[in-house]
Design a protein around this motif. Sequence first.
Motif, PDB file in Angstrom:
ATOM      1  N   GLY A   1      59.528  56.872  81.757  1.00  8.47           N
ATOM      2  CA  GLY A   1      60.323  57.233  82.932  1.00  8.47           C
ATOM      3  C   GLY A   1      60.916  58.627  82.862  1.00  8.47           C
ATOM      4  O   GLY A   1      61.628  59.044  83.777  1.00  8.47           O
ATOM      5  N   ASN A   2      60.649  59.355  81.775  1.00  6.62           N
ATOM      6  CA  ASN A   2      61.210  60.697  81.563  1.00  6.62           C
ATOM      7  C   ASN A   2      62.733  60.690  81.667  1.00  6.62           C
ATOM      8  O   ASN A   2      63.327  61.602  82.240  1.00  6.62           O
ATOM      9  CB  ASN A   2      60.604  61.711  82.552  1.00  6.62           C
ATOM     10  N   THR A   3      63.363  59.656  81.099  1.00  8.11           N
ATOM     11  CA  THR A   3      64.827  59.646  81.038  1.00  8.11           C
ATOM     12  C   THR A   3      65.330  59.914  79.620  1.00  8.11           C
ATOM     13  O   THR A   3      66.534  59.898  79.378  1.00  8.11           O
ATOM     14  CB  THR A   3      65.412  58.291  81.495  1.00  8.11           C
TER      15      THR A   3
ATOM     16  N   GLY B   1      61.549  64.245  73.578  1.00 11.06           N
ATOM     17  CA  GLY B   1      60.279  63.772  73.018  1.00 11.06           C
ATOM     18  C   GLY B   1      59.207  63.464  74.050  1.00 11.06           C
ATOM     19  O   GLY B   1      58.041  63.291  73.700  1.00 11.06           O
TER      20      GLY B   1
ATOM     21  N   LEU C   1      52.750  56.612  81.466  1.00 10.09           N
ATOM     22  CA  LEU C   1      52.451  55.171  81.478  1.00 10.09           C
ATOM     23  C   LEU C   1      53.073  54.480  82.688  1.00 10.09           C
ATOM     24  O   LEU C   1      53.069  53.242  82.782  1.00 10.09           O
ATOM     25  CB  LEU C   1      52.977  54.523  80.182  1.00 10.09           C
TER      26      LEU C   1
ATOM     27  N   PHE D   1      71.277  49.737  80.741  1.00 13.85           N
ATOM     28  CA  PHE D   1      72.004  51.008  80.733  1.00 13.85           C
ATOM     29  C   PHE D   1      71.764  51.735  82.046  1.00 13.85           C
ATOM     30  O   PHE D   1      70.966  51.289  82.887  1.00 13.85           O
ATOM     31  CB  PHE D   1      71.638  51.872  79.517  1.00 13.85           C
TER      32      PHE D   1
ATOM     33  N   ALA E   1      70.181  54.233  83.188  1.00 10.50           N
ATOM     34  CA  ALA E   1      68.879  54.714  83.664  1.00 10.50           C
ATOM     35  C   ALA E   1      67.950  53.553  84.007  1.00 10.50           C
ATOM     36  O   ALA E   1      66.727  53.694  84.000  1.00 10.50           O
ATOM     37  CB  ALA E   1      68.246  55.616  82.602  1.00 10.50           C
TER      38      ALA E   1
ATOM     39  N   MET F   1      61.574  52.348  76.299  1.00  8.95           N
ATOM     40  CA  MET F   1      62.707  51.684  75.636  1.00  8.95           C
ATOM     41  C   MET F   1      62.296  51.130  74.277  1.00  8.95           C
ATOM     42  O   MET F   1      63.072  51.171  73.320  1.00  8.95           O
ATOM     43  CB  MET F   1      63.243  50.571  76.539  1.00  8.95           C
TER      44      MET F   1
ATOM     45  N   ALA G   1      59.786  52.404  72.519  1.00  6.45           N
ATOM     46  CA  ALA G   1      59.468  53.590  71.707  1.00  6.45           C
ATOM     47  C   ALA G   1      60.721  54.270  71.170  1.00  6.45           C
ATOM     48  O   ALA G   1      60.670  54.934  70.131  1.00  6.45           O
ATOM     49  CB  ALA G   1      58.637  54.579  72.527  1.00  6.45           C
ATOM     50  N   THR G   2      61.849  54.123  71.882  1.00  8.25           N
ATOM     51  CA  THR G   2      63.093  54.745  71.404  1.00  8.25           C
ATOM     52  C   THR G   2      64.040  53.718  70.784  1.00  8.25           C
ATOM     53  O   THR G   2      65.140  54.093  70.364  1.00  8.25           O
ATOM     54  CB  THR G   2      63.843  55.447  72.560  1.00  8.25           C
TER      55      THR G   2
ATOM     56  N   ALA H   1      65.804  51.499  72.426  1.00  8.50           N
ATOM     57  CA  ALA H   1      66.974  51.775  73.254  1.00  8.50           C
ATOM     58  C   ALA H   1      68.091  50.772  72.993  1.00  8.50           C
ATOM     59  O   ALA H   1      67.851  49.627  72.604  1.00  8.50           O
ATOM     60  CB  ALA H   1      66.567  51.745  74.731  1.00  8.50           C
TER      61      ALA H   1
ATOM     62  N   GLY I   1      72.218  50.726  74.669  1.00 10.33           N
ATOM     63  CA  GLY I   1      72.910  50.462  75.923  1.00 10.33           C
ATOM     64  C   GLY I   1      74.161  49.633  75.713  1.00 10.33           C
ATOM     65  O   GLY I   1      74.639  49.443  74.586  1.00 10.33           O
TER      66      GLY I   1
ATOM     67  N   HIS J   1      79.569  53.628  73.141  1.00 12.50           N
ATOM     68  CA  HIS J   1      79.592  52.166  73.045  1.00 12.50           C
ATOM     69  C   HIS J   1      80.500  51.818  71.856  1.00 12.50           C
ATOM     70  O   HIS J   1      80.078  51.875  70.703  1.00 12.50           O
ATOM     71  CB  HIS J   1      78.167  51.644  72.850  1.00 12.50           C
TER      72      HIS J   1
HETATM   73  C1  LIG Z   1      71.764  58.306  82.795  1.00 15.48           C
HETATM   74  C2  LIG Z   1      71.147  57.932  81.480  1.00 15.48           C
HETATM   75  C3  LIG Z   1      71.748  56.959  80.689  1.00 15.48           C
HETATM   76  C4  LIG Z   1      71.178  56.569  79.485  1.00 15.48           C
HETATM   77  N1  LIG Z   1      71.801  55.607  78.750  1.00 15.48           N
HETATM   78  C5  LIG Z   1      71.223  55.171  77.621  1.00 15.48           C
HETATM   79  C6  LIG Z   1      71.836  54.130  76.852  1.00 15.48           C
HETATM   80  O1  LIG Z   1      72.909  53.647  77.174  1.00 15.48           O
HETATM   81  N2  LIG Z   1      71.184  53.711  75.740  1.00 15.48           N
HETATM   82  C7  LIG Z   1      69.997  54.242  75.348  1.00 15.48           C
HETATM   83  O2  LIG Z   1      69.438  53.812  74.339  1.00 15.48           O
HETATM   84  N3  LIG Z   1      69.422  55.248  76.031  1.00 15.48           N
HETATM   85  C8  LIG Z   1      70.000  55.720  77.152  1.00 15.48           C
HETATM   86  N4  LIG Z   1      69.418  56.744  77.850  1.00 15.48           N
HETATM   87  C9  LIG Z   1      68.219  57.399  77.314  1.00 15.48           C
HETATM   88  C10 LIG Z   1      66.881  56.862  77.858  1.00 15.48           C
HETATM   89  O3  LIG Z   1      67.053  56.237  79.103  1.00 15.48           O
HETATM   90  C11 LIG Z   1      66.244  55.899  76.878  1.00 15.48           C
HETATM   91  O4  LIG Z   1      65.907  56.607  75.707  1.00 15.48           O
HETATM   92  C12 LIG Z   1      65.000  55.184  77.403  1.00 15.48           C
HETATM   93  O5  LIG Z   1      64.632  54.206  76.457  1.00 15.48           O
HETATM   94  C13 LIG Z   1      63.822  56.105  77.641  1.00 15.48           C
HETATM   95  O6  LIG Z   1      62.857  55.417  78.417  1.00 15.48           O
HETATM   96  P1  LIG Z   1      61.774  56.226  79.255  1.00 15.48           P
HETATM   97  O7  LIG Z   1      60.796  55.256  79.792  1.00 15.48           O
HETATM   98  O8  LIG Z   1      62.427  57.109  80.247  1.00 15.48           O
HETATM   99  O9  LIG Z   1      61.097  57.078  78.106  1.00 15.48           O
HETATM  100  P2  LIG Z   1      60.707  58.620  78.125  1.00 15.48           P
HETATM  101  O10 LIG Z   1      61.907  59.449  78.343  1.00 15.48           O
HETATM  102  O11 LIG Z   1      59.587  58.849  79.043  1.00 15.48           O
HETATM  103  O12 LIG Z   1      60.208  58.775  76.606  1.00 15.48           O
HETATM  104  C14 LIG Z   1      61.100  58.648  75.533  1.00 15.48           C
HETATM  105  C15 LIG Z   1      60.307  58.679  74.208  1.00 15.48           C
HETATM  106  O13 LIG Z   1      59.461  57.535  74.138  1.00 15.48           O
HETATM  107  C16 LIG Z   1      58.084  57.933  74.098  1.00 15.48           C
HETATM  108  N5  LIG Z   1      57.374  57.000  74.978  1.00 15.48           N
HETATM  109  C17 LIG Z   1      57.631  56.726  76.285  1.00 15.48           C
HETATM  110  N6  LIG Z   1      56.815  55.752  76.724  1.00 15.48           N
HETATM  111  C18 LIG Z   1      56.016  55.420  75.677  1.00 15.48           C
HETATM  112  C19 LIG Z   1      54.963  54.472  75.502  1.00 15.48           C
HETATM  113  N7  LIG Z   1      54.592  53.664  76.484  1.00 15.48           N
HETATM  114  N8  LIG Z   1      54.361  54.404  74.282  1.00 15.48           N
HETATM  115  C20 LIG Z   1      54.738  55.216  73.267  1.00 15.48           C
HETATM  116  N9  LIG Z   1      55.726  56.124  73.389  1.00 15.48           N
HETATM  117  C21 LIG Z   1      56.355  56.217  74.567  1.00 15.48           C
HETATM  118  C22 LIG Z   1      58.043  59.382  74.569  1.00 15.48           C
HETATM  119  O14 LIG Z   1      56.959  60.080  74.006  1.00 15.48           O
HETATM  120  C23 LIG Z   1      59.391  59.889  74.072  1.00 15.48           C
HETATM  121  O15 LIG Z   1      59.309  60.241  72.714  1.00 15.48           O
HETATM  122  C24 LIG Z   1      69.984  57.176  79.054  1.00 15.48           C
HETATM  123  C25 LIG Z   1      69.374  58.159  79.836  1.00 15.48           C
HETATM  124  C26 LIG Z   1      69.951  58.539  81.026  1.00 15.48           C
HETATM  125  C27 LIG Z   1      69.280  59.599  81.859  1.00 15.48           C
END
Ligand SMILES: Cc1cc2nc3c(=O)[nH]c(=O)nc-3n(C[C@H](O)[C@H](O)[C@H](O)COP(=O)(O)OP(=O)(O)OC[C@H]3O[C@@H](n4cnc5c(N)ncnc54)[C@H](O)[C@@H]3O)c2cc1C
Length: 455
Positions: free
Chosen positions: A71-73, A78, A90, A132, A134, A143, A145-146, A148, A150, A371
Amino acid sequence: MGEALLDELARRVGAAHVLSEPALTAGFERDVSGRFGGRAAAVVRPGTADEVAAVLAACARAGAAVVPQGGNTGLVGGQVPRNGEVVLSLARLTEIGPLDPVAAQITVGAGVTPAALAAALRGTGLALGVDFAARDSATIGGMVATDAGGAQVLRHGTMRARVAGLEAVLADGRVLRRLSGLVKDNAGYDLPALLVGSEGTLAVITAARLALVPAPARVVTALLGLGALDEAVALVARLRAALPSLQAADVFLADGLDLVCAHRRLAPPFPDRHEVYVLVECGAPEDPTEALAAALEGEAAVADVAVADDTVRRAALWTYREALNEAVNAAGVPHKLDVSVPRAALAAFAAEVVAAVEAAAPGARTILWGHLGDGNLHVNVLGPDPAAHGVDETVLRLVAAHGGSISAEHGIGVAKREWLGLTRSPEEIAAMAAIKGALDPAGVLNPGVVLAVPL
Ligand SMILES: Cc1cc2nc3c(=O)[nH]c(=O)nc-3n(C[C@H](O)[C@H](O)[C@H](O)COP(=O)(O)OP(=O)(O)OC[C@H]3O[C@@H](n4cnc5c(N)ncnc54)[C@H](O)[C@@H]3O)c2cc1C
């Protein structure tokens, strides 16, 4: 990027899903904070796991580096290109499988958002248990991959606790599929567990088998105003002991609230200003309001309380906390440092980090929230040049001195890779590099994320 690879990718996923025009790729090339990003060779949007495998195999043959994106959040850079890589989105993997009510599990595509999953689960009595701000844009793949976190980690754990299986594609296009969701299965290495938190460096996740939690029938949220952070930490420790239904305990401070109120044009929650605000939330089969009120009774440190038990008023209270990210981003390009420290050290760390940043970058604004139940603070610094590293180093060294972690829930990404050694030993980093080398020997998956690219 060679025309031959572009043509092959178009054949694999359809020309409409290979983007190379700057106007079309721009939204995939920069993160939400504006601090990270660069040009992509192309953005490829496969619609099935087989197409993901074909894209990765083609890129591997061509030696083209790939940056997976959900979701590029992400907040550590990364998921955006840095060096003309192919961005592998994806976001089209949005299939939601049937609910398995016996196992309380569901299999979903990597591109499903937590909001879409919540909508699909409405009325089933089950929920993801990770939530969370986003939620409308982040994806399950990102989520996982990171790993996540929240707001609900203190009740349900991080994303790791929700993963009962994964389907993922290795850098060369080979598929690992382990989606049975067996509770007991210790036949060999736990490969899904290895991929949780790997930030797109070991494999591309295409689907996840998720272990769900009971959805609370009744939820009550309370915003508390207090005078000092150490009092808030002590209060949350007591609430955890007294309230099995406690599912969130987030914190923000007066200066963060000012930013949100100005950015969103909101009135402050209370007529009086407080140094510290704690959002607590309880969820249970029966109304937890009385239990929460009883737990707060006699808590002299709590100077103000606002309670909400319906969706609209609860969301209004959460806005003060959840709009912090966008309010800070609107005020400038921030240094964002998501860290954790032992809970007993949190108040001391918070005071010291503000002073340390001021000494390193006079005039910088340090905004803290996080948190509280997890000892997790988001240190946001406005003012210093976004490309400068001095402030990051100051904060992360202080974290290490307190026995904390330089990344609590956002990951290492490119933002913190040079400081990984502050909280991971040389032996651990060497083991990580060996795993990376074994699964992605050509180093084409998300190069430079988590581990620095060897020169
Ligand atoms: C307003 C806001 C609030 C947030 N609050 C929190 C919070 O409370 N807790 C928290 O943990 N995070 C939070 N985040 C951070 C973010 O939302 C998380 O890290 C989330 O898990 C990222 O998901 P994404 O799909 O956007 O991943 P992306 O940003 O697209 O990618 C994140 C990482 O995962 C990798 N990736 C993505 N998809 C895949 C896949 N399918 N397979 C392998 N690798 C992949 C990417 O290469 C990159 O390294 C917040 C972000 C925002 C903007």
